[in-house]
Scaffold this motif. Structure first.
Motif, mmCIF file in Angstrom:
data_model
loop_
_atom_site.group_PDB
_atom_site.id
_atom_site.type_symbol
_atom_site.label_atom_id
_atom_site.label_comp_id
_atom_site.label_asym_id
_atom_site.label_seq_id
_atom_site.Cartn_x
_atom_site.Cartn_y
_atom_site.Cartn_z
ATOM 1 N N GLY A 64 9.363 -2.463 6.152
ATOM 2 C CA GLY A 64 9.018 -1.050 6.228
ATOM 3 C C GLY A 64 9.882 -0.210 5.294
ATOM 4 O O GLY A 64 9.392 0.723 4.635
ATOM 5 N N ALA A 65 11.166 -0.549 5.215
ATOM 6 C CA ALA A 65 12.062 0.172 4.317
ATOM 7 C C ALA A 65 11.629 0.006 2.868
ATOM 8 O O ALA A 65 11.675 0.954 2.078
ATOM 9 N N ARG A 74 8.536 -0.602 1.762
ATOM 10 C CA ARG A 74 7.296 0.157 1.539
ATOM 11 C C ARG A 74 7.583 1.656 1.442
ATOM 12 O O ARG A 74 6.982 2.361 0.621
ATOM 13 N N ASN A 75 8.494 2.123 2.276
ATOM 14 C CA ASN A 75 8.832 3.551 2.246
ATOM 15 C C ASN A 75 9.441 3.961 0.910
ATOM 16 O O ASN A 75 9.354 5.135 0.510
ATOM 17 N N ARG A 76 10.052 3.023 0.229
ATOM 18 C CA ARG A 76 10.639 3.308 -1.084
ATOM 19 C C ARG A 76 9.654 3.060 -2.229
ATOM 20 O O ARG A 76 10.017 3.195 -3.393
ATOM 21 N N GLY A 77 8.438 2.658 -1.885
ATOM 22 C CA GLY A 77 7.447 2.396 -2.921
ATOM 23 C C GLY A 77 7.602 1.052 -3.589
ATOM 24 O O GLY A 77 7.034 0.824 -4.673
#
Length: 446
Positions: free
Chosen positions: A86-87, A89-92
């Motif tokens: 998740g981390a 993905r949150n950073r792209g």
């Protein structure tokens, strides 16, 4: 001028697939970091095989492991909801499955991708055997045998034949099989997927990037697959409909309307395996394999370990190992291939949140007696009460002993647990091997 540092990729999960992905990434010019929740001590053999200079973050899935990373590659079995992912993905940061990484390296090689709740390994092995019979350099793997990334490192290949699980397909964003095979759908892995619809959606990703010229091989007898719309051409196999592209008619297996071989020429047991053979034959035909190679390979193919494999026989009683029957759908399908009322059925293990009610009709028709083991024994007993006599055995050893004592000539003792094995065994192979050992010991004394 100095060239910039090469990009950094993170591999999450350091099993066979993760180690192969690390090697493939290094060959592609990435710097590599690996992450696993296991300790360095327990992974010492794996760490020794990693490319020189590989960074390690071990003992925890710390989200900080994604710092500086441009690509995350996820091994099978790593939960999609892991906070580390998740981390990323949150950073792209792009997050892909290990099979997606391998596909990108092998995108010019035709791929047969095979998924479904049951029969994947048998059909993958069958298609691989057919392609090899035709003389093609065939890379068989994915969710069985060689990891896809190991095949990407090994090449060259004329064709790839990969078993693909729902876990692997979740992380695929470009994977495109020339022939995709969806065998069936029954509730499974509901401890991982929130509901059946999510499990089905993961399976259907097999066809997400197909084009019009590609082929989807589908089971006409399974509602979930028979009604599936796909971008490419659809071809159907069936045990019930003689008009299907691959079908059975009067004991003869037919492919595109023409006889291929007789059912009694097959070495595999059960109706479910006839369906597997039809699916494999149809996939190979759509790939362009000549019919003689298809027929020859099918006639020579023997049961894989732990998949309705006869492991002992004594006094007219056969002991059959289907330890790979780890969900309700697999056990129901397998039971149909045995004489009515002749099966001494060993059930149980880790239930994985399944509903056992769909076992009831098959047990009532096919089972002489049921022997329950493992954590799911209470749930199974409640679901099957009155369908057949039930023995609560607790352990596999006790179940085999009781079944062997009660089975009559012409009957079978079948381990097809409809459950995972991890409550009492390392894996389904360990469970099947122990069943075979116990059965052979008892058979030797009968």
């Amino acid at each position: 001028m100095r060239s910039p540092n090469p990009p950094l990729a993170l591999v999450v999960g350091l099993g066979d697939s993760g180690a192969a992905a690390a090697a493939l990434l290094a060959r592609q010019g990435y710097r590599v970091r690996v992450n696993d929740r296991a300790s360095a001590e327990s992974l010492s053999h794996r760490l020794a095989s990693l490319p020189p200079g590989t960074e390690t973050v071990l003992g925890t899935h710390d989200p900080a492991a994604v710092d500086g990373v441009s690509l995350v590659v996820v091994s099978p079995g790593v939960p999609a909801e892991l906070p580390l992912l998740g981390a990323a993905r949150n950073r792209g940061i792009e997050v892909i499955a290990e099979v997606e990484l391998a596909f990108r390296a092998l995108a010019t090689v035709p791929l047969v991708g095979i998924t479904g709740s049951n029969g994947k390994t048998t059909v993958t092995s069958l298609v691989g055997a057919i392609c090899r019979q035709a003389g093609w350099r065939t890379g068989v793997g994915g969710n069985i045998g060689e990891p896809a990334s190991a095949l990407a490192l090994a090449g060259p290949w004329d064709v790839l034949v990969w078993e693909l699980s729902s876990f692997q397909l979740e992380g695929c964003t470009t994977l495109r099989p020339a022939v995709g095979v969806f065998l069936n759908l029954s509730p499974d892995h509901l401890d991982r997927h929130p509901h059946l619809a999510a499990y089905r959606a993961a399976k259907e990703r097999l066809f997400a990037h197909q084009r019009e010229e590609d082929v989807a091989v589908l089971n006409a007898d399974d509602e979930a697959t028979a009604t599936l719309a796909t971008p490419g051409r659809r071809a159907f196999f069936s045990l019930r409909d003689r008009r299907a592209d691959a079908a059975v008619d009067g004991g003869v297996l037919r492919l595109d309307g023409e006889a291929l071989l007789r059912r009694d020429e097959l070495r595999l047991l059960g109706d479910h395996n006839v369906a597997n053979v039809l699916a494999a034959a149809l996939a190979a035909a759509r790939l362009g394999v000549p019919r003689p190679a298809i027929a020859a390979a099918l006639a020579a193919f023997e049961a894989l370990p732990h998949r309705h494999q006869v492991v002992a026989e004594a006094g007219g009683v056969r002991f059959i190992d289907d330890s790979k029957g780890t969900n309700v759908g697999a056990t129901v399908a397998g039971l149909a291939g045995y004489p009515r009322g002749a099966v001494h059925l060993i059930l149980g293990g880790l239930g994985k949140g399944q509903d056992f009610a769909p076992l009831r009709d098959a047990v009532a028709t096919q089972a002489a007696r049921v022997y329950l083991i493992g954590e799911a024994a209470d749930s199974l007993a409640a679901a099957l009460a009155g369908a057949a006599p039930i023995e609560r055995c607790g352990t596999l050893e006790r179940a085999v002993q009781q079944a062997a004592a009660l089975a009559l000539p012409g009957q079978v003792v079948l381990l097809s647990p409809a459950c995972a094995s991890f409550d009492q065994f390392r894996d389904y192979r360990h469970r099947g091997d122990e069943f075979a050992r116990l059965a052979r010991a008892l058979a030797g004394g009968r």
